[in-house]
Design an enzyme around this catalytic site. Structure first.
Site, PDB file in Angstrom:
ATOM      1  CE1 TYR A  15      83.486 110.435  84.501  1.00  0.00           C
ATOM      2  CE2 TYR A  15      81.793 109.633  86.012  1.00  0.00           C
ATOM      3  CZ  TYR A  15      82.287 109.774  84.726  1.00  0.00           C
ATOM      4  OH  TYR A  15      81.593 109.269  83.671  1.00  0.00           O
ATOM      5  CB  ILE A  16      80.607 114.611  87.711  1.00  0.00           C
ATOM      6  CG1 ILE A  16      80.274 113.103  87.631  1.00  0.00           C
ATOM      7  CG2 ILE A  16      79.555 115.411  86.932  1.00  0.00           C
ATOM      8  CD1 ILE A  16      78.993 112.688  88.305  1.00  0.00           C
ATOM      9  CB  SER A  81      79.970 109.385  95.169  1.00  0.00           C
ATOM     10  OG  SER A  81      81.160 109.135  94.442  1.00  0.00           O
ATOM     11  CB  THR A 121      72.603 110.139  94.229  1.00  0.00           C
ATOM     12  OG1 THR A 121      72.548 108.766  93.848  1.00  0.00           O
ATOM     13  CG2 THR A 121      72.310 110.209  95.714  1.00  0.00           C
ATOM     14  CE1 TYR A 145      76.803 109.489  97.181  1.00  0.00           C
ATOM     15  CE2 TYR A 145      75.431 107.904  96.014  1.00  0.00           C
ATOM     16  CZ  TYR A 145      76.110 109.100  96.047  1.00  0.00           C
ATOM     17  OH  TYR A 145      76.105 109.919  94.946  1.00  0.00           O
ATOM     18  CE  LYS A 149      76.054 113.151  97.142  1.00  0.00           C
ATOM     19  NZ  LYS A 149      76.632 114.328  96.527  1.00  0.00           N
ATOM     20  CG  PHE A 212      79.003  92.709  92.645  1.00  0.00           C
ATOM     21  CD1 PHE A 212      79.861  91.797  93.247  1.00  0.00           C
ATOM     22  CD2 PHE A 212      79.523  93.908  92.188  1.00  0.00           C
ATOM     23  CE1 PHE A 212      81.220  92.082  93.397  1.00  0.00           C
ATOM     24  CE2 PHE A 212      80.875  94.198  92.329  1.00  0.00           C
ATOM     25  CZ  PHE A 212      81.717  93.282  92.932  1.00  0.00           C
TER      26      PHE A 212
HETATM   27  N1  UDP Z   1      78.417  95.962  89.292  1.00  0.00           N
HETATM   28  C1  UDP Z   1      78.912  94.692  88.981  1.00  0.00           C
HETATM   29  N2  UDP Z   1      80.273  94.525  88.902  1.00  0.00           N
HETATM   30  C2  UDP Z   1      81.152  95.543  89.131  1.00  0.00           C
HETATM   31  C3  UDP Z   1      80.641  96.828  89.450  1.00  0.00           C
HETATM   32  C4  UDP Z   1      79.277  97.003  89.536  1.00  0.00           C
HETATM   33  O1  UDP Z   1      78.157  93.755  88.766  1.00  0.00           O
HETATM   34  O2  UDP Z   1      82.372  95.311  89.058  1.00  0.00           O
HETATM   35  C5  UDP Z   1      76.968  96.183  89.344  1.00  0.00           C
HETATM   36  C6  UDP Z   1      76.467  96.670  90.705  1.00  0.00           C
HETATM   37  O3  UDP Z   1      76.177  95.574  91.540  1.00  0.00           O
HETATM   38  C7  UDP Z   1      75.236  97.458  90.296  1.00  0.00           C
HETATM   39  C8  UDP Z   1      75.576  98.021  88.924  1.00  0.00           C
HETATM   40  O4  UDP Z   1      76.657  97.224  88.444  1.00  0.00           O
HETATM   41  O5  UDP Z   1      74.149  96.602  90.158  1.00  0.00           O
HETATM   42  C9  UDP Z   1      76.011  99.470  88.952  1.00  0.00           C
HETATM   43  O6  UDP Z   1      77.000  99.623  89.967  1.00  0.00           O
HETATM   44  P1  UDP Z   1      77.940 100.894  90.076  1.00  0.00           P
HETATM   45  O7  UDP Z   1      78.873 100.656  91.228  1.00  0.00           O
HETATM   46  O8  UDP Z   1      78.552 101.179  88.756  1.00  0.00           O
HETATM   47  O9  UDP Z   1      76.960 102.103  90.389  1.00  0.00           O
HETATM   48  P2  UDP Z   1      75.877 102.306  91.571  1.00  0.00           P
HETATM   49  O10 UDP Z   1      74.563 101.898  90.948  1.00  0.00           O
HETATM   50  O11 UDP Z   1      76.275 101.511  92.760  1.00  0.00           O
HETATM   51  O12 UDP Z   1      75.944 103.777  91.821  1.00  0.00           O
END
Ligand code: UDP
Length: 346
Positions: A15-16, A81, A121, A145, A149, A212
């Site tokens: 991606y990045i 990641s 990160t 993760y 890092k 979530f």
């Molecule tokens: N999240 C969510 N539903 C999803 C994917 C992510 O509610 O389908 C929430 C997740 O619990 C977190 C935020 O969105 O609070 C960002 O999650 P993501 O996986 O995008 O990035 P992270 O912060 O884990 O790197």
């Protein structure tokens, strides 16, 4: 003299990394991409960039790469990641992220590489005590993760001190968005990230969006994240490269926008932009998710003269365009395959 492939972009099919390879080409630099294609896409690498298929866990691959290309600077994106996956497969994460970085670092030292830019990160901070988060904040990762890092950052610092390798570690907050061409963007074999999942729900690829947890100590109960546009991240890497070339700066920098959005706020904004309603379901908290992560990026602003340009709207719009494009090309490919199958059967 700077020969072809003098800037190594590991994970340049991901991606990045793929955005970075394009950015470097636009700046008339000479990147070379290494990727093992475990999660990356060969077609994401621009045609005019040399591609080396290899795995950083294998020291022979790394040695061959450095024999073939006159690498002077390294941008190290290749890593696993995904927070939840790291909790399920911690040892795989330690092996991939730490061993990969170690093998690369050894080769960089023996070839007297001039500078190393590391993709770190915000996950190294864990659950922060203060918001916005400064680089001096306590480092207490809450998932493997983030741990991997942090170990890499320590390895790089120690190598830098002992061997004089100039190192910049960039701690990204939540990268989002896609290239304005809509040709490359965020696409993982098993998508877990919020913005692509929202877009999948908009496009009907997934039935509903799971939130979530809505019982976090935040204004609306959902997690708060700081989103940063992928092309702004590329610009920060390019400025860091300039600083390394001019021997002006090395060190650790937060890359975020300084603004926090809750999961519900992002969903509402996506509904507004796409003019569609997103079906949601509230589920239990995801393990390893801190409640709030928002960057203080003033160090990057001061030292690298970097500032994010794109806002959340750009990130959602470009992600939507990319996902639509990707879906369309998969549908077309599907059609072609069927036609070929038909031809074969005739
Ligand atoms: N999240 C969510 N539903 C999803 C994917 C992510 O509610 O389908 C929430 C997740 O619990 C977190 C935020 O969105 O609070 C960002 O999650 P993501 O996986 O995008 O990035 P992270 O912060 O884990 O790197």
């Amino acid at each position: 003299m700077a020969g072809p492939g003098n800037i190594l972009v590991t994970g340049g099919a991901g991606y990045i990394g793929s955005h970075m390879a394009r950015y470097l080409i636009e700046k008339e630099e000479k990147p070379v991409v290494l990727d093992n294609l475990s999660t990356g896409y060969r077609e994401f690498v621009p045609h005019d960039v040399p591609f080396f298929k290899g795995d950083l866990r294998n020291p022979q691959d790394v040695a061959r790469l450095f024999q073939q290309f006159p690498i002077q600077y390294v941008m190290h994106f290749a890593a696993q990641s995904i927070v939840t996956e790291s909790l399920e497969k911690p040892l795989e994460y330690y092996e991939n992220n730490i061993l990969g970085c170690l093998n690369l670092l050894k080769e960089c030292v023996s070839h007297s590489v001039k500078g190393f830019i590391f993709s770190s990160t915000a996950a190294v901070y864990g659950e922060p005590e203060h918001i916005p988060i400064r680089e001096e904040s306590l480092l207490r990762p809450v998932n493997p993760y983030g741990q991997t890092k942090l170990v890499c950052e320590c390895m790089l610092n120690d190598a830098s001190r002992r061997f004089g390798l100039p190192v910049v570690s960039l701690r990204y907050f939540n990268a989002a968005g896609a290239h304005p061409s809509a040709e490359i963007g965020e696409k993982h074999p098993q998508e877990t990230h919020l913005v692509p999942n929202i877009i999948s729900s908009v496009l009907g690829v997934q039935k509903e969006l799971c939130i979530f947890g809505d019982d976090y100590p935040t204004a609306d109960g959902t997690c708060v994240r700081d989103f940063i546009y992928v092309c702004d991240l590329c610009e920060a890497h390019y400025l860091a490269l300039g600083a390394l070339r001019e021997k002006k700066a090395a060190g650790i920098f937060n890359l975020g926008s300084g603004k926090g959005y809750s999961v519900k706020e992002i969903i509402r904004l996506a509904e507004k932009i796409t003019q569609r309603e997103i079906p949601v379901r509230v589920a239990v908290r995801r393990p390893g998710d801190p409640a709030r992560l928002v960057a203080d990026f003033s160090r990057a602003k001061k030292v690298l003269s970097w500032e994010p340009k794109a806002d959340m709207r750009v990130m959602i719009e470009t992600s939507w365009r990319f996902a639509g494009n990707d879906l369309e090309s998969r549908r077309t490919q599907g059609k072609h395959m069927k036609e070929e199958d038909i031809k074969e059967s005739l």
